[in-house]
Design an enzyme around this catalytic site. Sequence first.
Site, PDB file in Angstrom:
ATOM      1  N   TYR A 116       0.786  -1.232   0.000  1.00  0.00           N
ATOM      2  CA  TYR A 116       0.000   0.000   0.000  1.00  0.00           C
ATOM      3  C   TYR A 116       0.822   1.289   0.000  1.00  0.00           C
ATOM      4  CZ  TYR A 116      -3.850  -3.156   0.852  1.00  0.00           C
ATOM      5  OH  TYR A 116      -4.763  -4.170   0.717  1.00  0.00           O
ATOM      6  N   PRO A 162     -11.275  -0.858  -1.904  1.00  0.00           N
ATOM      7  CA  PRO A 162     -12.430  -1.683  -2.270  1.00  0.00           C
ATOM      8  C   PRO A 162     -13.715  -1.025  -1.775  1.00  0.00           C
ATOM      9  CG  PRO A 162     -11.391  -2.566  -0.310  1.00  0.00           C
ATOM     10  CD  PRO A 162     -10.607  -1.338  -0.686  1.00  0.00           C
ATOM     11  N   HIS A 193      -7.778   0.794   2.153  1.00  0.00           N
ATOM     12  CA  HIS A 193      -7.505  -0.612   2.438  1.00  0.00           C
ATOM     13  C   HIS A 193      -6.312  -0.854   3.371  1.00  0.00           C
ATOM     14  CE1 HIS A 193      -8.097  -4.776   1.880  1.00  0.00           C
ATOM     15  NE2 HIS A 193      -8.118  -4.866   0.572  1.00  0.00           N
ATOM     16  N   SER A 227     -10.372 -12.504  -4.892  1.00  0.00           N
ATOM     17  CA  SER A 227     -10.625 -12.548  -3.465  1.00  0.00           C
ATOM     18  C   SER A 227     -12.044 -13.037  -3.203  1.00  0.00           C
ATOM     19  CB  SER A 227     -10.455 -11.145  -2.887  1.00  0.00           C
ATOM     20  OG  SER A 227     -10.573 -11.172  -1.499  1.00  0.00           O
TER      21      SER A 227
END
Length: 633
Positions: A89, A102, A328, A544
């Site tokens: 990240y 997300p 996230h 995912s």
Amino acid sequence: MSTLKKQAARGQDSQVLPKVPVPPLKQTLDTYLKCVQHLVKDEQFKKTKTIVEKFGAPGGIGEVLQKKLLERRDKTANWVYDYWLEDMYLNNRLALPVNSSPAMVFPKQTFRDHKDALRFAARLIRRVLEYKSLIDARLLPVDVARGQLAGTPLCMKQYYHLFTSYRYPGLKTDTLKVDMNTASSTSEHMIVACKNQFFMLDVVANNKQLNETEILSQLEKIMKMSENAEEKHPPFGILTSDDRTEWAQAREALIKDQTNQDSLALIESSICVVCLDEPCGLPPSDTNRALMMLHGGGCERNGANRWYDKSMQFVVGMDGVCGVVCEHSPFEGIVMVQCSEFLMKHITGSPLRTVQPSSTRALSPPRRLLWKCNSHIQALLGASGDRLQRLVNNLDMDVFTFETYGKEFIKKQKMSPDGFIQVALQLAFYKCRRRLVPTYESASLRRFQEGRVDNIRSATPDVLAFVKSMANEGATFTDSEKMKRLKDALKAQTDYTIAAITGMAIDNHLLGLLKVSKELKMERPDIFCDETYLASNHFILSTSQVPTTVEMFCCYGPVVPNGYGTCYNPQPHHIVFSVSSFWENTETSSAVFVKALNESLLEIGDLCNRSAAAASQPTESSQAACQPHKSGK
């Protein structure tokens, strides 16, 4: 606090979980070679094998780095956490919307008017405060693992980051700040975004939280204030949608003025952001709702009515398009799911009528956040808006519900729903491109202290053998041969999943070895400069599983320009897929992938049905087999 509650709180805090292990070096290197061999050309693999063997040789560089990692494991609660967070990240310079954040899309709400929408928002805010109180008091029941190795208690730390985190943009790397001091983290305000304006909503007055009616009345005031054209400020939220370095530079320009500093400080210290969106003017299909959550539709719609650095942004559209967008870096999708399910169960469980309290308090009106703008900042806002618009125009999203069967059918085959869906995704990709590619499937490491995720590499040699048999390449395979290959592929997927969730996967380990080599100021080891390593970390399929018990679904963008983001939610009798790619890339098309995925699920389902029918039907040959044989075999 009752004794029971005290015990629950103690259970969370004194939860002593094991530390994430450092896998044996030889094991990781052997697995790495097995993961990449069938994905690269033979001559390239030969070169890679030589490099890997040299790296892992006795007394070689690998052993030096491994020793350092083992020392680091002894000294820290979680040896990989910081390395992983930076790599995944904080060092990533891409814009947060689509590329990183997300979204959870709530069921479409039916609002008759603005008042209905604001009632829903007021109820949502009340539930957020209730959930936050449970977290602050450490009263959430401890999560336990589901799926493989079910029943193990899981680390709860990510929940404490939901409402206490903020991601600051940096020129080279971002900073994630989490206020873990519960005394000071009892932040008492939220930020409400409405018509691209930002307002401070105090949720506590005279040491007492606002009730639903009071929140509703404050939201009505905010909506009225947002309509005042004379006091309108430029859409500053758009800056947070930009590439991280661009936003960091813009932030430097902003904080030269005290007014802007004060407004930023209020946003950065808030519990969360609540975005009251204008109707988007699009049919409320699952795909359009997903797009509105991921990027707000750009400047023409609600793209500037956001503040992407804040970890939780709840979106309430006047047209009933609602959900939550998450930054996230502080937590995984499952934590966002648990929070969202709590909110939705408590909101939809009771009618949207607001109870009038016996006495109403006089509350000071919400405050509009003020900004100072000059021609330089005005130009930055324009440039950020243009870049967001490009991102909006580029996202090719397709939310698809497969309705022929769901996880009940898969379980009847005595197969793992997750493994089954992963195999179907590989078959779909093979149908599109006649090859397999490095695939990322997130595996939770929450069995360990401060555990986040590692990667399940689903594109195994076994799944390649299966998809080739389904494509009848080079030969025609019988159903029983295909079934055997399907079972082998599922076993390989399950084995890798168990390795990953028990801390024995390869991606975090290789990352750790690379990071240690940097810390030791070594020249970058050959294994990490090798073409195979670089290709193996370019995840064309990023997948995912995000299951829910309430009707909602998760979505995100691709992680590479020529890739697909594929999130799936297996339900008892259907499966929801959110497939994303980029229009600019001619190799990808979400609609083409979805068509191939639908075919793949039907074909594998048919194969299972035919095999089951064949197994339950005594054929002539099997009846003959029951007769005693005359031959001496």
